[in-house]
Design a protein around this motif. Structure first.
Motif, PDB file in Angstrom:
ATOM      1  N   ASN A 253      17.890 -15.307 -43.926  1.00 57.96           N
ATOM      2  CA  ASN A 253      18.458 -17.213 -44.642  1.00 57.96           C
ATOM      3  C   ASN A 253      18.142 -17.588 -45.635  1.00 57.96           C
ATOM      4  O   ASN A 253      16.825 -17.934 -45.889  1.00 57.96           O
ATOM      5  CB  ASN A 253      18.085 -18.329 -42.864  1.00 57.96           C
ATOM      6  CG  ASN A 253      18.700 -19.554 -43.475  1.00 57.96           C
ATOM      7  OD1 ASN A 253      19.940 -19.569 -43.955  1.00 57.96           O
ATOM      8  ND2 ASN A 253      18.636 -20.724 -42.552  1.00 57.96           N
TER       9      ASN A 253
ATOM     10  N   THR B  14      17.572 -21.708 -40.163  1.00 59.02           N
ATOM     11  CA  THR B  14      19.084 -22.585 -40.063  1.00 59.02           C
ATOM     12  C   THR B  14      19.740 -23.349 -40.651  1.00 59.02           C
ATOM     13  O   THR B  14      21.034 -23.360 -41.007  1.00 59.02           O
ATOM     14  CB  THR B  14      18.967 -23.895 -38.953  1.00 59.02           C
ATOM     15  OG1 THR B  14      18.175 -24.684 -38.390  1.00 59.02           O
ATOM     16  CG2 THR B  14      18.395 -22.959 -37.349  1.00 59.02           C
TER      17      THR B  14
ATOM     18  N   LYS C 249      21.076 -24.314 -44.699  1.00 57.03           N
ATOM     19  CA  LYS C 249      21.803 -23.319 -45.888  1.00 57.03           C
ATOM     20  C   LYS C 249      21.210 -24.621 -47.248  1.00 57.03           C
ATOM     21  O   LYS C 249      20.452 -25.423 -47.241  1.00 57.03           O
ATOM     22  CB  LYS C 249      23.147 -24.597 -45.258  1.00 57.03           C
ATOM     23  CG  LYS C 249      24.297 -23.846 -44.348  1.00 57.03           C
ATOM     24  CD  LYS C 249      25.430 -23.991 -44.060  1.00 57.03           C
ATOM     25  CE  LYS C 249      26.621 -23.779 -43.002  1.00 57.03           C
ATOM     26  NZ  LYS C 249      25.504 -24.195 -41.987  1.00 57.03           N
TER      27      LYS C 249
ATOM     28  N   SER D  64      22.435 -26.390 -49.672  1.00 53.48           N
ATOM     29  CA  SER D  64      23.091 -26.536 -49.999  1.00 53.48           C
ATOM     30  C   SER D  64      22.374 -28.277 -49.509  1.00 53.48           C
ATOM     31  O   SER D  64      21.834 -29.078 -49.866  1.00 53.48           O
ATOM     32  CB  SER D  64      24.697 -27.196 -49.708  1.00 53.48           C
ATOM     33  OG  SER D  64      24.987 -27.618 -48.237  1.00 53.48           O
ATOM     34  N   GLU D  65      21.336 -28.140 -48.115  1.00 55.78           N
ATOM     35  CA  GLU D  65      20.854 -29.004 -46.952  1.00 55.78           C
ATOM     36  C   GLU D  65      19.088 -29.415 -47.832  1.00 55.78           C
ATOM     37  O   GLU D  65      18.571 -30.035 -47.258  1.00 55.78           O
ATOM     38  CB  GLU D  65      21.184 -28.628 -45.404  1.00 55.78           C
ATOM     39  CG  GLU D  65      22.809 -28.432 -45.420  1.00 55.78           C
ATOM     40  CD  GLU D  65      22.450 -27.742 -43.685  1.00 55.78           C
ATOM     41  OE1 GLU D  65      23.527 -27.584 -43.396  1.00 55.78           O
ATOM     42  OE2 GLU D  65      21.205 -27.034 -43.624  1.00 55.78           O
TER      43      GLU D  65
END
Length: 199
Positions: free
Chosen positions: A18, A113, A115, A117-118
């Motif tokens: 990830n 988990t 992304k 952008s998070e």
């Protein structure tokens, strides 16, 4: 020396990677090439993280680039893409530093988990800029450069003295600080070495 990409990823137990955060410096590529180059760099980074064992550092050559990777014991990973001239020690120092800061600022619960952008971690861009010049960013490299410059200066000074052989002879003869025995030793050594070339 050039750094192109710095990324942080997490590899889960099932082997999936990830991407959590990435920063790129694509200024040396043409405008229309940049998106493809970015994709290739992220793809390469993902493969490196997948294929590198836990608790391992590696530096891998890929065409004109060196890919430096570090997978920590908690499977948090960082990849730095650079040119061949960039010092490996400095690259791995940066990877270690960035992973320590990331793990202190970003909760472990979201690593598998989240992304990019998070993830709130704006430190990649400043580090990528700062480490473009390893001599300024890394204290050991700066010290080594200073030592190298000192060696060059000393070497030039010794060469300058050796080029003034006759004047040195005069100084030895006139010196009150040297005993007669030392002056004789100097003359004998000079005669003995006169057949030899000093490199």
């Amino acid at each position: 020396m050039k750094l192109y990409s710095l990324s942080i990823s997490f590899r889960s137990e099932d082997g999936k990677v990830n991407l959590l955060k990435a920063e790129h410096d694509l200024s040396s590529f043409g405008y229309f090439q940049r998106s493809s180059v970015r994709e290739f760099m992220e793809f390469t980074s993902k493969i490196l993280v997948e294929r590198t064992a836990v608790c391992t550092r590696a530096s891998v050559k890929e065409q004109d680039y060196m890919c430096h990777v570090y997978v920590r014991s908690d499977s948090l990973s960082a990849v730095l893409l650079a040119d061949h001239e960039y010092p490996q020690r400095v690259a791995h120092t940066l990877l270690n530093k960035i992973l320590d800061e990331f793990s202190n600022k970003v909760p472990k619960g979201i690593w598998s988990t989240a992304k990019p952008s998070e993830v709130d971690f704006p430190d990649l861009e400043p580090y990528l800029k700062k480490y473009q010049n390893p001599k300024e960013a890394d204290a050991m490299t700066k010290i080594q450069t200073d030592l190298d410059e000192t060696k060059i200066i000393l070497h030039n000074t010794i060469e300058a003295v050796l080029q003034r052989g006759e004047k040195l002879d005069d100084l030895v003869l006139k010196s009150e600080g040297l005993s007669t025995q030392s002056k004789t030793f100097y003359k004998t050594a000079k005669k003995t070495n006169s057949c030899c070339v000093i490199l």
